[in-house]
Design a protein around this motif. Structure first.
Motif, PDB file in Angstrom:
ATOM      1  N   LEU A 134       0.832  -1.208   0.000  1.00 49.13           N
ATOM      2  CA  LEU A 134       0.000   0.000   0.000  1.00 49.13           C
ATOM      3  C   LEU A 134       0.863   1.254   0.000  1.00 49.13           C
ATOM      4  CD1 LEU A 134      -2.911   0.863  -0.053  1.00 49.13           C
ATOM      5  CD2 LEU A 134      -2.780   1.228   2.369  1.00 49.13           C
ATOM      6  N   VAL A 135       2.018   1.204   0.669  1.00 47.91           N
ATOM      7  CA  VAL A 135       2.923   2.369   0.632  1.00 47.91           C
ATOM      8  C   VAL A 135       3.384   2.622  -0.803  1.00 47.91           C
ATOM      9  CG1 VAL A 135       5.142   3.243   1.381  1.00 47.91           C
ATOM     10  CG2 VAL A 135       3.665   2.136   3.012  1.00 47.91           C
ATOM     11  N   VAL A 169       0.068   7.652   8.489  1.00 45.33           N
ATOM     12  CA  VAL A 169      -0.977   6.638   8.607  1.00 45.33           C
ATOM     13  C   VAL A 169      -0.393   5.237   8.457  1.00 45.33           C
ATOM     14  CG1 VAL A 169      -3.093   5.808   7.554  1.00 45.33           C
ATOM     15  CG2 VAL A 169      -2.753   8.227   7.843  1.00 45.33           C
ATOM     16  N   MET A 170       0.584   5.105   7.531  1.00 46.65           N
ATOM     17  CA  MET A 170       1.159   3.776   7.322  1.00 46.65           C
ATOM     18  C   MET A 170       2.010   3.343   8.510  1.00 46.65           C
ATOM     19  SD  MET A 170      -0.040   2.507   4.759  1.00 46.65           S
ATOM     20  CE  MET A 170      -1.550   3.393   4.724  1.00 46.65           C
ATOM     21  N   VAL A 227       0.385  -1.395  14.410  1.00 42.96           N
ATOM     22  CA  VAL A 227      -0.697  -2.296  14.815  1.00 42.96           C
ATOM     23  C   VAL A 227      -0.457  -3.700  14.275  1.00 42.96           C
ATOM     24  CG1 VAL A 227      -3.144  -2.747  14.587  1.00 42.96           C
ATOM     25  CG2 VAL A 227      -2.368  -0.485  15.138  1.00 42.96           C
ATOM     26  N   VAL A 228       0.058  -3.812  13.046  1.00 40.87           N
ATOM     27  CA  VAL A 228       0.349  -5.143  12.507  1.00 40.87           C
ATOM     28  C   VAL A 228       1.419  -5.818  13.353  1.00 40.87           C
ATOM     29  CG1 VAL A 228       1.312  -6.381  10.544  1.00 40.87           C
ATOM     30  CG2 VAL A 228      -0.374  -4.636  10.171  1.00 40.87           C
ATOM     31  N   ALA A 229       2.412  -5.041  13.803  1.00 42.23           N
ATOM     32  CA  ALA A 229       3.459  -5.637  14.636  1.00 42.23           C
ATOM     33  C   ALA A 229       2.907  -6.022  16.004  1.00 42.23           C
ATOM     34  CB  ALA A 229       4.609  -4.647  14.799  1.00 42.23           C
ATOM     35  N   TYR A 230       1.935  -5.251  16.509  1.00 42.19           N
ATOM     36  CA  TYR A 230       1.370  -5.528  17.828  1.00 42.19           C
ATOM     37  C   TYR A 230       0.465  -6.748  17.786  1.00 42.19           C
ATOM     38  CZ  TYR A 230      -1.300  -4.762  22.082  1.00 42.19           C
ATOM     39  OH  TYR A 230      -1.903  -4.918  23.283  1.00 42.19           O
ATOM     40  N   VAL A 283      -9.155   5.009   9.780  1.00 38.86           N
ATOM     41  CA  VAL A 283      -8.019   4.166  10.167  1.00 38.86           C
ATOM     42  C   VAL A 283      -7.849   4.170  11.679  1.00 38.86           C
ATOM     43  CG1 VAL A 283      -5.525   4.060  10.115  1.00 38.86           C
ATOM     44  CG2 VAL A 283      -6.783   4.381   8.034  1.00 38.86           C
ATOM     45  N   CYS A 284      -7.978   5.385  12.263  1.00 34.85           N
ATOM     46  CA  CYS A 284      -7.796   5.553  13.706  1.00 34.85           C
ATOM     47  C   CYS A 284      -8.790   4.672  14.466  1.00 34.85           C
ATOM     48  CB  CYS A 284      -8.043   7.023  13.975  1.00 34.85           C
ATOM     49  SG  CYS A 284      -7.254   7.682  15.366  1.00 34.85           S
ATOM     50  N   ILE A 285     -10.068   4.783  14.124  1.00 38.93           N
ATOM     51  CA  ILE A 285     -11.098   4.022  14.827  1.00 38.93           C
ATOM     52  C   ILE A 285     -10.963   2.534  14.522  1.00 38.93           C
ATOM     53  CG2 ILE A 285     -13.566   3.693  15.036  1.00 38.93           C
ATOM     54  CD1 ILE A 285     -12.648   6.186  16.325  1.00 38.93           C
TER      55      ILE A 285
END
Lengths: 211, 99
Positions: free
Chosen positions: A33-34, A64-65, A71-74, B72-74
């Protein structure tokens, strides 16, 4: 020149989109996506939307990326991670590092073109006329003037929306451990009569009351 | 390049994003595919803005980017909350609201 650049960017955007949909590992989907966003920023530059292209690279492909990657790493995706690849055999790791350096260089060049703006004078295209200057189509001055005059209401609503989203994300993702038993303490103010204990305070977030 | 080429790219990106939203089951990837759909819309907006020579489409594209950032945030907050409650990160498994 314009056609070659268009086809390169379009192929990049479409292959990035295919990568997002097809790749199994969510980490690689984010990286695809990047790439897609960077190609799309080139298309925006070809359409003389310099400010939007710069915002796309800085905010979207940047901020944003990074949130996505965290989050993907978490949460953790299945399959091998890119960190293992980097520590793995030397040739694979160096290839990835080289790819990262090339990507960073490409983003830098794109951002510089967007900021300088006049670098695209030589590119011909259809559409309305274009002459670089402080107050012409697509420059930050033009966008800022529109945002603060004709689209002031939309601008303010967007700022409220961002505030609500930030508060909502904190509320959704906070830790809910609850408090110990032992509801001690006397109500100090009227609001304390309406809620139980320290619900909704920082004390609940960290799971212990201040001593 | 004429505007039609840009619109073709925008339509392809939007369709790929919709395909991903329908077929993928990982909520993170579904959010990424939503981004793809919004980006397809953005490209069409900016192409039309270029065609008419005024900046309305660009402003609308910026607003769409803001909305995408909020989404994205939510969405990521919800994914983190799901992960905290030890629920499976799979949209087919999360159907308590279905009845």
């Amino acid at each position: 020149m314009s056609a070659v650049l268009f086809f390169l960017a379009a192929i990049g955007a479409i292959s990035g989109a295919v990568g997002v949909v097809m790749l199994r590992n969510p980490f690689y989907s984010v990286l695809a996506l990047v790439g897609h966003l960077a190609s799309l920023a080139v298309l925006f530059l070809l359409l003389r939307a310099e400010f939007v292209a710069a915002v796309q690279v800085v905010v979207y492909a940047g901020a944003v990326m990074v949130l996505y990657v965290f989050v993907v790493a978490y949460v953790g995706g299945e399959g091998d991670s890119i960190g293992e690849r980097l520590r793995g055999p030397l040739h694979v790791g160096s290839g990835l590092r080289l790819g990262g350096a090339v990507l960073v260089g490409g983003l830098l060049v794109e951002l510089l073109i967007a900021l300088l703006g006049t670098g695209l004078e030589a590119v011909s295209g259809y559409g309305a006329g274009y002459s670089p200057g402080p107050r012409t189509y697509g420059t930050p001055a033009y966008i800022g003037r529109l945002l603060l005059t004709r689209f002031l209401l939309a601008f303010e609503i967007a700022s409220f929306l961002l505030l609500i989203a930030a508060v909502g994300a904190v509320v959704l993702a906070r830790r809910r451990r609850g408090l110990d038993e032992d509801e001690g303490g006397e109500p100090l103010i009227g609001v304390d009569l309406l809620r139980r204990g320290e619900i909704g305070t920082m004390a609940e977030g960290v799971g212990r009351r201040p001593s | 390049m004429s505007i039609a080429w840009y619109l073709a790219v925008s339509a392809i990106v939007f369709a790929l994003g919709a395909l991903g939203v329908i077929t993928r089951r990982n909520p993170l990837v579904v959010l990424l595919c939503l981004e793809l759909m919004l980006n397809g819309g953005n490209l069409a907006l900016i192409a039309f803005s270029r065609m008419w020579g005024n900046g309305d489409g660009q402003i609308l594209a910026l607003i769409v980017m803001t909305v995408a950032a909020c989404e994205v945030c939510i969405g990521l907050g919800m994914v983190v909350a799901i992960h905290r409650r030890r629920l499976p990160i799979d949209l087919d498994e999360l159907r308590e609201l279905q009845g």
